[in-house]
Design a protein around this motif. Structure first.
Motif, PDB file in Angstrom:
ATOM      1  N   ASP A 124      -7.404 -11.051   0.819  1.00  0.00           N
ATOM      2  CA  ASP A 124      -6.642  -9.999   0.142  1.00  0.00           C
ATOM      3  C   ASP A 124      -5.598 -10.572  -0.818  1.00  0.00           C
ATOM      4  OD1 ASP A 124      -8.133  -8.160   1.541  1.00  0.00           O
ATOM      5  OD2 ASP A 124      -6.504  -7.540   2.888  1.00  0.00           O
ATOM      6  N   ASP A 152       1.485  -7.439 -11.313  1.00  0.00           N
ATOM      7  CA  ASP A 152       1.651  -6.507 -10.204  1.00  0.00           C
ATOM      8  C   ASP A 152       3.142  -6.354  -9.878  1.00  0.00           C
ATOM      9  OD1 ASP A 152       0.762  -4.767  -8.314  1.00  0.00           O
ATOM     10  OD2 ASP A 152      -0.297  -6.230  -7.100  1.00  0.00           O
ATOM     11  N   ASN A 155       6.377  -4.485  -4.619  1.00  0.00           N
ATOM     12  CA  ASN A 155       6.023  -3.458  -3.636  1.00  0.00           C
ATOM     13  C   ASN A 155       4.549  -3.518  -3.261  1.00  0.00           C
ATOM     14  OD1 ASN A 155       8.630  -2.574  -3.590  1.00  0.00           O
ATOM     15  ND2 ASN A 155       8.267  -0.736  -4.793  1.00  0.00           N
ATOM     16  N   ASN A 156       3.681  -3.747  -4.247  1.00  0.00           N
ATOM     17  CA  ASN A 156       2.248  -3.855  -3.956  1.00  0.00           C
ATOM     18  C   ASN A 156       1.955  -5.101  -3.123  1.00  0.00           C
ATOM     19  OD1 ASN A 156       1.683  -1.487  -5.305  1.00  0.00           O
ATOM     20  ND2 ASN A 156       1.127  -2.509  -7.213  1.00  0.00           N
ATOM     21  N   ILE A 158       4.034  -6.509  -1.022  1.00  0.00           N
ATOM     22  CA  ILE A 158       4.535  -6.191   0.325  1.00  0.00           C
ATOM     23  C   ILE A 158       3.515  -5.334   1.073  1.00  0.00           C
ATOM     24  CG2 ILE A 158       6.285  -4.870   1.586  1.00  0.00           C
ATOM     25  CD1 ILE A 158       8.329  -5.918  -0.513  1.00  0.00           C
ATOM     26  N   GLN A 159       2.901  -4.388   0.383  1.00  0.00           N
ATOM     27  CA  GLN A 159       1.900  -3.533   1.038  1.00  0.00           C
ATOM     28  C   GLN A 159       0.701  -4.356   1.497  1.00  0.00           C
ATOM     29  OE1 GLN A 159       2.520  -0.206   1.835  1.00  0.00           O
ATOM     30  NE2 GLN A 159       0.843  -0.779   3.169  1.00  0.00           N
ATOM     31  N   VAL A 160       0.224  -5.285   0.663  1.00  0.00           N
ATOM     32  CA  VAL A 160      -0.888  -6.160   1.060  1.00  0.00           C
ATOM     33  C   VAL A 160      -0.485  -6.967   2.294  1.00  0.00           C
ATOM     34  CG1 VAL A 160      -2.253  -8.182   0.363  1.00  0.00           C
ATOM     35  CG2 VAL A 160      -1.906  -6.303  -1.254  1.00  0.00           C
ATOM     36  N   LEU A 162       1.866  -6.205   4.575  1.00  0.00           N
ATOM     37  CA  LEU A 162       1.996  -5.310   5.728  1.00  0.00           C
ATOM     38  C   LEU A 162       0.631  -4.913   6.301  1.00  0.00           C
ATOM     39  CD1 LEU A 162       4.895  -2.947   4.598  1.00  0.00           C
ATOM     40  CD2 LEU A 162       4.952  -4.632   6.455  1.00  0.00           C
ATOM     41  N   ASN A 163      -0.370  -4.781   5.429  1.00  0.00           N
ATOM     42  CA  ASN A 163      -1.719  -4.445   5.883  1.00  0.00           C
ATOM     43  C   ASN A 163      -2.370  -5.586   6.661  1.00  0.00           C
ATOM     44  OD1 ASN A 163      -1.549  -1.938   4.691  1.00  0.00           O
ATOM     45  ND2 ASN A 163      -2.642  -2.552   2.834  1.00  0.00           N
TER      46      ASN A 163
END
Length: 193
Positions: A124, A152, A155-156, A158-160, A162-163
């Motif tokens: 990812d 990018d 925030n994006n 961080i989302q990757v 966190l996933n």
């Protein structure tokens, strides 16, 4: 300045640091409007360096303009609002410290993450970002990366993250004034990624 115990001593009898304290006191006693300091912390232990630093900052708050010449870039970063970096008598960088740092910002982040699926995490991350393993001091035993974001947003990223696990560390790699000076003198990009 804790000079009472050696008040009656001659300057020649004092240590280099104590003699510099006296010189500093004499220099600032009349609260000058302009103060030019060349390597003001040389010869001081950390306690006395902080004492002098606090006095310099207090003078500045009271309206004294201070020109500060030093090779210690951490002092520049800590104390100065505006800088001019000079190399071989040529001004190579000038401006507000924050503006200079923004100019050399490189959109990379230092990340620590705990993950149960390292393969998926790496897939990812490398799909969207330039990823490099790194080491930094931490209390955890996490995976540690420098991650460069091209177009990018943090925030994006961080989302990757966190996933794929639990974020333990997330800091933008902002080059220090020391990094900026060295790279400018050597013609490199600070915090080369």
């Amino acid at each position: 300045f804790q000079i009472e115990s050696w008040w009656d001593k001659k300057l020649q009898e004092l240590s280099k640091g104590m003699a510099q304290k006296v010189q500093f006191i004499v220099t600032v006693l009349h609260q000058p409007k302009l103060l030019i300091l060349d390597e003001p912390f040389s010869g001081f232990d950390p306690v006395n360096a902080n004492l002098i630093k606090d006095e310099i900052l207090e003078l500045n708050k009271k309206g004294t303009t201070i020109i500060f010449s030093t090779h210690r870039m951490e002092s520049v970063e800590e104390m100065c609002d505006h800088i001019a970096l000079i190399n071989k008598s040529n001004k190579i960088i000038e401006g507000a410290v924050i503006d200079v740092k923004k100019q050399y910002r490189n959109n990379s982040y230092q990340v620590g993450i705990l993950s149960d699926n390292i393969e998926k995490l790496m897939y990812d991350l490398t799909l969207k970002y330039k990823v490099e393993q790194t080491n930094f001091k931490s209390l955890n035993n996490e995976l540690q990366f420098n991650i460069h974001i091209d177009k990018d947003t943090p925030n994006n990223l961080i989302q990757v993250l966190l996933n794929n696990g639990m974020i333990t560390h997330f800091t933008e790699n902002i080059p220090s004034i020391n990094d900026i000076f060295i790279s400018s003198v050597q013609g490199l990009t600070p915090n080369k990624f």
